[in-house]
Design an enzyme around this catalytic site. Structure first.
Site, PDB file in Angstrom:
ATOM      1  N   ASP A 315       0.827  -1.250   0.182  1.00 22.57           N
ATOM      2  CA  ASP A 315      -0.020  -0.520   0.204  1.00 22.57           C
ATOM      3  C   ASP A 315       1.149   1.060   0.255  1.00 22.57           C
ATOM      4  O   ASP A 315       1.795   0.770  -0.112  1.00 22.57           O
ATOM      5  CB  ASP A 315      -0.760  -0.091   1.188  1.00 22.57           C
ATOM      6  CG  ASP A 315      -2.308   0.404   1.743  1.00 22.57           C
ATOM      7  OD1 ASP A 315      -2.301   1.093   0.187  1.00 22.57           O
ATOM      8  OD2 ASP A 315      -3.109   0.277   1.253  1.00 22.57           O
ATOM      9  N   LEU A 316       0.265   2.334  -0.027  1.00 22.24           N
ATOM     10  CA  LEU A 316       1.260   3.368  -0.582  1.00 22.24           C
ATOM     11  C   LEU A 316       2.221   3.626   0.483  1.00 22.24           C
ATOM     12  O   LEU A 316       1.747   4.365   1.750  1.00 22.24           O
ATOM     13  CB  LEU A 316       0.446   4.529  -1.010  1.00 22.24           C
ATOM     14  CG  LEU A 316       0.652   6.148  -0.811  1.00 22.24           C
ATOM     15  CD1 LEU A 316       1.818   5.933  -2.053  1.00 22.24           C
ATOM     16  CD2 LEU A 316       0.239   7.047  -1.167  1.00 22.24           C
TER      17      LEU A 316
END
Length: 777
Positions: A315-316
């Site tokens: 995820d980011l």
């Protein structure tokens, strides 16, 4: 002379063709495996690492009127970083600061994609095309695309066939613009409505979630990347992200290994079996191990046990989070090494994997780990045909996105997602000769219909409830008053709302919440919103907006009570991203509905239900609690069943699977027949005994009466949405297999134990209509 020039030209052409054929990765006749291996053998270390980074994409283009070119930042990304993947090139929202004026229409998005690919192929040493990954939980998060209901609304349809069609539309709209990867569905099992991202999920049950995720994955193309409109489905978030401690987004999840395998992993397995080729890690940790560095899950289980052939992605900046949040790495270099060695292939954000070359020099990673990750990414590029034809047609993007057919599908998904919770004395449907007061903060708020992860919308594209009612009645029949805001207690006109109600025959009041981002809100580097006492917008849900209570905010409770005092029939509609407190409405409203965030056609769909042009059949995919002190309150808790509290029942206000209709259905004649060793057919008759055509969502639950490890009090195993005409009767059947009967025993093996099972057929988890037994010998 001309003759010699002609011969020389022919000679150079032959040499060029021969040379091309010798470069295996450029030969489309060879397999993707051979082409990928050949390409990797020609790449420098820096070029390999570039393929494993996916930075933010919306700064990679420059818009010049009706033309789009690549930006200088893009040149730097490819020339010196050798980037192979970009995230959210087409995204527009307050965080990206891309608006209707400076963002991309579908036609311009296609031009932008072509410009990026052209530079990659023509101006880099090896000519490797780039992957463009796009957010797509309820439609492509880009300007001009079709906006469907958010995940919890999609789940409320209980309709796999419908969601497969929706997945196909989302995938097509992404591919027409030049994108390749669709982020979604979100299949986190959600058991805590305080958490800010319930709206994105399919609710609390793994069987429902798994079936719906598989359907969307099939709609995306089922992993058959050679198909024209297939996208790579990225499943979010791996794993147990939807049960954070305290409801705080990204907090650690407290879950046992057996329950992880029984409940949280099966939806991912179902979608991977259906063709999903990408899995995104979660921000949380489990038992002290961050999900972004969990080798047991990312490699041992995903690769070795499940034989997953796609790529994983963080995820980011969750790889950065190994250092900054979890504090299990002392530097970005160590964080990148931890993630890669655990089985993360691509770093979304790209900061930590930028340090992989140094990590290699310091012995923290080896070349084979990098090569393996690169192979997984590049092979899918070959499978999709990007090396041979990476370009799209902007004219097709202009006319092929948000078509009438796509809007009609959004309308249908919205209709099927609406859940009727109460209908006292059959006050609904409403007659079309009534004077209607349309009141409430969500009655005419476009962005409050859409949920988080939604792009800016043109005027007229989003239909509010007021718009929908206006399409059914004459203008003189309708009075609209906002009444109050979602949160802002200074924005109040309750007296005006009461006056309008008194002048009308019936009141439709639309309350709830909002995930609508605005340009005043601050955002974290991850894109999550920052709660601030300085900004009182409507937003009380959506990523980063966790709640301590579930009550309606602002002056909404006062508005409801004031309208009740008028004595007019009161229809309450909740537009919400999480199950909010409905106790007062349940007791005092004449009718109560939830439409979650129903998307661009939500207003029309709700009006269809209110006036009887559509018979509602949505069913809850998540339980609605009475009070926060009950949490977690989900239907399939383990034995023994919880006893009541001193103050209240332990049961939810509305249970999983619940929903009403304008007609009635009878269930009769259940039969259980053994078909094979561990295979049983359950059949029964369903009849529409009412006066209206309608859908019924039939649900099969199973209870293992005696097992070697503790089992749920009941567990959904199968479901089907069935349409019947008045007085129509249909014989339905479900096949239970060993997979449905199996448990994970004390030795952590999946087995079918001999014993008695109770079979329950119902219209909700707490409304069982038929029961029978089956015996495994």
């Amino acid at each position: 002379m001309k003759k010699y020039l002609l011969l020389f030209g022919l000679f150079t052409s032959v040499v060029a063709v021969y040379g091309q054929a010798e470069i295996k990765y450029k030969n489309p006749k060879l397999s993707s495996d051979v082409r990928t291996s050949d390409l990797i053998s020609r790449m420098t270390l820096a070029e390999k690492i570039g393929q494993l980074r996916s930075p933010l994409g919306w700064e990679m283009y420059d818009k010049k009127g009706n033309a789009v070119i690549h930006s200088k930042k893009y040149e730097k990304q490819l020339d010196s970083i050798h980037t192979g993947m970009f995230w959210a090139v087409f995204r527009a929202d307050p965080w990206t600061k891309k608006t209707l004026s400076n963002g991309l229409s579908p036609e311009l998005a296609a031009k932008a994609a072509n410009a990026l690919q052209r530079y990659a192929l023509k101006n880099t040493r090896l000519g490797i095309p780039v992957f463009l990954a796009e957010e797509a939980p309820h439609g492509h998060m880009a300007i001009g695309t079709t906006v469907f209901p958010t995940g919890i609304g999609q789940a409320s349809t209980w309709n796999t066939e419908l969601l497969q069609k929706m997945g196909a539309v989302i995938s097509k709209e992404i591919r027409l613009q030049g994108g390749h990867i669709s982020y979604g569905p979100v299949i986190d099992i959600s058991r805590d409505p305080r958490w800010s991202r319930v709206e994105e999920t399919f609710g609390e049950d793994h069987v429902l979630s798994g079936n719906l995720a598989a359907a969307i994955t099939k709609g995306n193309g089922a992993g058959q990347l050679h198909k024209e409109f297939s996208t790579i489905t990225t499943l979010k978030h791996f794993i147990a992200y939807g049960i954070p401690e305290g409801g705080h987004n990204g907090n650690s999840a407290i879950v046992g290994k057996r329950e992880l395998h029984e409940v949280f992993l099966p939806p991912f397995k179902a979608a991977i079996d259906a063709g999903a080729l990408s899995v995104m890690t979660a921000y949380n940790s489990i038992d002290g191990i961050p999900c972004t560095s969990n080798k047991e899950l990312l490699t041992d289980l995903l690769r070795d046990d499940w034989n997953f052939k796609g790529f994983t992605i963080s995820d980011l900046i969750s790889v950065d989070g190994l250092m900054e949040n979890h504090h299990v790495a002392g530097s970005l270099e160590e964080a990148g090494a931890l993630a890669l060695n655990a089985g993360v292939d691509v770093d979304l954000g790209g900061n930590a994997f930028a340090k992989l070359e140094q990590a290699l020099k310091n012995g923290l990673v080896n070349v084979s780990a990098i090569d393996t990750a690169v192979y997984r990414v590049l092979k899918l590029k070959f499978d999709m045909g990007l090396f041979d034809n990476p370009y799209v047609d902007p004219k097709k993007a202009k006319i092929g996105i948000r078509t009438k057919e796509h809007i009609a599908l959004a309308h249908q998904v919205a209709q099927e997602s609406i859940v009727l919770l109460k209908n006292k004395s059959n006050v609904l449907p409403l007659a079309k000769n009534l004077k209607v007061a349309v009141i409430g903060p969500n009655a005419d708020s476009r962005y409050n219909m859409l949920g988080d992860y939604t792009a800016p919308q043109e005027d007229g594209n989003i239909k509010t409830i007021l718009n929908g009612i206006q399409s059914k009645l004459n203008p003189q029949q309708i009075t609209y008053v906002k009444g109050c805001a979602i949160r802002d207690t200074a924005d109040v006109e309750i007296d005006k709302a009461v006056a309008a109600a008194k002048q009308s025959d019936v009141v439709v009041v639309v309350v709830g919440g909002s995930s609508a981002r605005d340009f005043k809100t601050d955002y974290l580097e991850t894109g999550a919103a920052v709660v601030s006492s300085q900004t009182i917008g409507d937003m009380e849900s959506g990523e980063g907006f966790d709640r301590a209570t579930l009550d309606l905010l602002g002056k909404q409770p006062e508005l409801l009570k004031a309208l009740k005092k008028t004595g007019k029939p009161l229809i309450v509609v909740y537009i919400q991203g999480r199950p909010l407190n409905m106790n007062w409405a349940s007791e005092n409203a004449d009718a109560l509905l939830t439409a979650w965030y129903p998307g661009q056609e939500g207003g029309n769909a709700i009006a269809d239900v209110l006036f009887g042009d559509y018979n509602p059949a949505g069913r809850l995919a998540v339980s609605i609690p009475r009070y926060e002190g009950q949490l977690p309150v989900y239907y399939n808790k383990k034995n023994p069943r919880g006893h009541d509290y001193v103050e209240m029942s332990a049961d939810p206000l509305y249970a999983f699977g619940y929903g009403l209709s304008y007609t009635q259905f009878d269930y009769t004649d259940i039969k259980v027949e053994q078909k094979a060793k561990d295979s049983f057919e359950v059949s029964f008759s369903l009849k529409n005994t009412g006066a209206k055509s309608g859908d019924e969502v039939v649900q099969l639950y199973l209870k293992d009466e005696l097992a070697s490890v503790v089992q749920p009090v009941k567990q959904l195993k199968a479901f089907k949405r069935v349409h019947l005409l008045p007085n129509q009767e249909q014989r339905l059947s479900f096949l239970l297999t060993a997979k449905d009967l199996a448990i994970i025993n004390q030795d952590f093996k999946s087995i079918v134990e001999p014993g008695i099972f109770t079979v329950m057929i119902g219209s909700a988890s707490n409304h069982i209509r038929l029961t029978s037994k089956l015996e495994v010998k």
